[in-house]
Design a protein around this motif. Structure first.
Motif, mmCIF file in Angstrom:
data_model
loop_
_atom_site.group_PDB
_atom_site.id
_atom_site.type_symbol
_atom_site.label_atom_id
_atom_site.label_comp_id
_atom_site.label_asym_id
_atom_site.label_seq_id
_atom_site.Cartn_x
_atom_site.Cartn_y
_atom_site.Cartn_z
ATOM 1 N N ASP B 147 0.831 -1.211 0.000
ATOM 2 C CA ASP B 147 0.000 0.000 0.000
ATOM 3 C C ASP B 147 0.862 1.256 0.000
ATOM 4 O O ASP B 147 0.599 2.201 -0.746
ATOM 5 N N ILE B 148 1.875 1.232 0.869
ATOM 6 C CA ILE B 148 2.718 2.422 1.007
ATOM 7 C C ILE B 148 3.494 2.673 -0.288
ATOM 8 O O ILE B 148 3.568 3.789 -0.785
ATOM 9 N N LEU B 149 4.058 1.586 -0.851
ATOM 10 C CA LEU B 149 4.815 1.763 -2.091
ATOM 11 C C LEU B 149 3.911 2.250 -3.215
ATOM 12 O O LEU B 149 4.309 3.063 -4.047
ATOM 13 N N LEU B 150 2.666 1.761 -3.226
ATOM 14 C CA LEU B 150 1.744 2.168 -4.291
ATOM 15 C C LEU B 150 1.165 3.558 -4.034
ATOM 16 O O LEU B 150 0.506 4.127 -4.903
ATOM 17 N N ALA B 151 1.403 4.099 -2.820
ATOM 18 C CA ALA B 151 0.898 5.436 -2.524
ATOM 19 C C ALA B 151 1.725 6.512 -3.218
ATOM 20 O O ALA B 151 1.325 7.665 -3.276
#
Lengths: 333, 308
Positions: B147-151
């Protein structure tokens, strides 16, 4: 609904914390001493020691991260090493420039993309469908920066129709209020200026909007094709509704959900992609701000610029998620 | 075109002799991969894609045989020459033959695409399987990291990673691989979760099969289709991203004949020598288009809904 929005906001917290950890790491993962890297090879030992002290680099990482978060909470994005001024005050005009560009790029992408997708689905397997989908395929395969350069070559330099650089005429700067220049010109009731600003927006918006346009067109087409085969469309048709009404009133509404997802994702991609477009069109936006910072190894600016863009990306996705529930009441959370 | 084919097939099914023929054909070809390749060969766009990619692979492989020039040797007398019989695509600002640089650049772009996708594929698949198969807290942690990387908008994350590691083609490649890991990871995870509850997995477990064997023999082959499609499409975006990083000066460094870096080097000669910009740009576009065409074709071929 309120409960859903609250839950969605709570879910954001770990993501936001993760984002700050990554941006924090940018400075601390650089091999070697960050102070040395920032000041360059020739810096004196005292200067390095001073900067280490100033940046709190002698503290353990968790403490440093604590300082970083406390500063962020207070709206302190740090100080630019190059200009020595506060990043939080430098960043807004640039962010506004990027948001204005992104907005017009998205308007272009949605208007052309959605309509091309609808007509393609409507006239499936026609020459229009074939051409539009070929165009969309080429569109998603094209490097943004190359398209930008070709636009400059053709429309600015060869034909001389549109300006190739900047947001406005360089000799006649606007007195900024909101830093959205179209809006500012309208507030000043300066319509010729608004027109000039719009002219400056055309080439970069098209360059930036082409990939999303192509993706939206493809998504709209496939989504519409699926909806058009459903039973309720057959019923509407059987009741004698005209083709136009069937498509724009009945089918489009149900085809919107996947298209909306793509629009949300693409807006984020635009914010990132702006770094290339802005570099080419000398657009004084946040992308170019970060890019220049990379060249000057201005790490606080890189850190904050990336964080701000990612923050907007997260917010846009949140808005899209909330919009779903408005558009499609069947989605319950 | 595809609907016509479908109609034809449907019509032929109505005819009993044709039906028998169809059945015997199906009896002969039991492998789903053979079936996919057959479907793919029927798709004209995918065939065009394969031809484009083969062309660039051959161009890269035989670069030294195809051109008498070197990609880095400067010849200032010949600078900014327009396309001619001697220099098919003209020369750049320091007199290097552009065709030569494009041919050697094809090697780089295809290598970047291959290694970035392979890296992302291996790590993404591993993480996705671990998260999806074992669930619980492992899943929570891995999914949150995704999630964080895709944010982050992907190119921005790549820029951040390269600014940490330093600007080079190799680091650009690592950055592109990293930004693609969560894309593969999520895809595999969702596929594994849906497979985990299937009866044949339960049966394998009941027979006492070990987790590792179940994953290798049952989970992986059954989640291969979407991974293959994503890998093909990912090839194109990886090449685009590498060119973007190269253009910003964060990827390949001069005199490496990387296409994005070539474009950056030629920017100042846009009016004087437009061919220095047109040729590398068209090359990037064609390669990416090739992978997109194959990827689309594969998706259609592997999608059971598209079959009769």
């Amino acid at each position: 609904m309120t409960a859903y929005i609250m839950r969605r906001l709570l879910q954001l917290i770990p993501v936001l914390i993760g984002m700050t950890i990554i941006t924090f790491a940018i400075v601390h993962l650089i091999p070697g001493n960050p102070a040395q890297t920032i000041l360059g090879e020739t810096a004196s030992q005292e200067a390095i020691a001073d900067l280490e002290e100033n940046m709190g680099l002698n503290e353990p990482y968790p403490v440093q991260y604590g300082f970083y978060i406390t500063d962020l909470m207070q709206g302190d994005l740090g100080t630019s090493l190059r200009t020595k001024s506060e990043i939080s005050s430098e960043i807004w005009p640039r962010l506004a420039a990027t948001l204005e560009l992104t907005f017009f790029a998205m308007v272009f992408a949605i208007f052309i993309g959605v309509n091309a997708g609808i007509i393609s689905a409507w006239k499936q397997n026609s020459w229009f469908d074939f051409l539009a989908m070929m165009f969309a395929l080429v569109g998603v395969s094209m490097p943004v920066f190359w398209l930008a350069l070709m636009e400059q070559l053709v429309f600015a330099q060869e034909l001389g129709w549109l300006p190739a650089f900047g947001r406005e005429l360089s000799g006649d700067p606007i007195a900024p209020i909101t830093h959205f220049y179209v809006l500012d010109s309208l507030i000043h009731l300066d319509f010729p200026r608004a027109l000039t600003v719009l002219k400056h927006l055309i080439l970069p918006s098209i360059a930036l909007g082409t990939i999303p346009m192509a993706i939206i067109a493809r998504m709209t087409r496939s989504s519409m094709l699926e909806v058009m085969q459903s039973d309720y469309i057959r019923t509407v048709r059987a009741k004698g509704s005209g083709q136009f009404l069937v498509i724009y009133k009945h089918a489009l509404k149900n085809a919107t959900i996947p298209v909306l997802t793509v629009i949300g994702l693409q807006t984020g991609v635009l914010l990132g992609g702006a770094i290339l477009t802005e570099t080419i069109f000398s657009w004084p936006g946040i992308g170019r701000y970060v890019f220049e910072a990379i060249n000057y190894r201005d790490y606080p600016v890189i850190q904050s610029g990336i964080l701000v863009i990612a923050f907007f990306f997260v917010i846009i996705n949140l808005i899209v998620d909330i919009l779903y529930t408005y558009i499609d009441p069947r989605i319950k959370y | 075109m595809r609907t016509e084919e479908k109609q034809e097939e449907q019509q032929s099914i109505k005819d009993p002799s044709a039906y028998q023929q169809l059945e015997s054909e199906e009896m002969e070809e039991t492998s789903p991969w053979k079936d996919t390749i057959k479907q793919l060969r029927k798709n004209r766009f995918a065939v065009v894609g394969v031809v484009i990619i083969l062309f660039f692979i051959l161009l890269g492989l035989f670069a030294p045989l195809l051109t008498p020039y070197s990609y880095e040797e400067q010849a200032l007398v010949d600078r900014l020459q327009p396309p001619s019989a001697e220099h098919w695509f003209g020369t750049d600002d320091v007199g290097r033959d552009i065709f030569t640089r494009i041919a050697y650049g094809a090697r780089l772009s295809l290598q970047v695409g291959f290694f970035a996708v392979t890296g992302a594929l291996v790590f993404g698949t591993l993480l996705g399987i671990v998260a999806g198969y074992f669930g619980r807290w492992i899943d929570t942690i891995i999914s949150r990291i995704f999630d964080i990387l895709l944010a982050f908008p992907s190119i921005l994350l790549a820029i951040a990673i390269v600014s940490i590691l330093g600007a080079s083609l190799q680091n650009a490649l690592i950055a592109i691989a990293i930004i693609n890991i969560p894309i593969f990871g999520r895809l595999v995870r969702s596929k594994v979760i849906s497979l985990r509850e299937e009866e044949f997995i339960m049966a394998a477990k009941a027979q006492g099969m070990k987790n590792g064997r179940i994953i290798i023999h049952h989970i992986l082959p059954n989640s291969a289709a979407p991974i293959i499609v994503q890998a093909t499409l990912g090839f194109g975006t990886a090449i685009l991203d590498a060119a973007g990083l190269g253009f910003l000066g964060l990827g390949a460094q001069p005199p490496t004949p990387e296409w994005g870096a070539m474009l950056a080097g030629s920017r100042d000669f846009i009016q004087l020598a437009p061919w220095t910009l047109i040729v590398p740009g068209v090359s990037i576009m064609l390669v990416v288009l090739g992978f997109n065409l194959i990827g689309d074709g594969l998706r259609d071929a592997l999608d059971p809904k598209m079959k009769n």
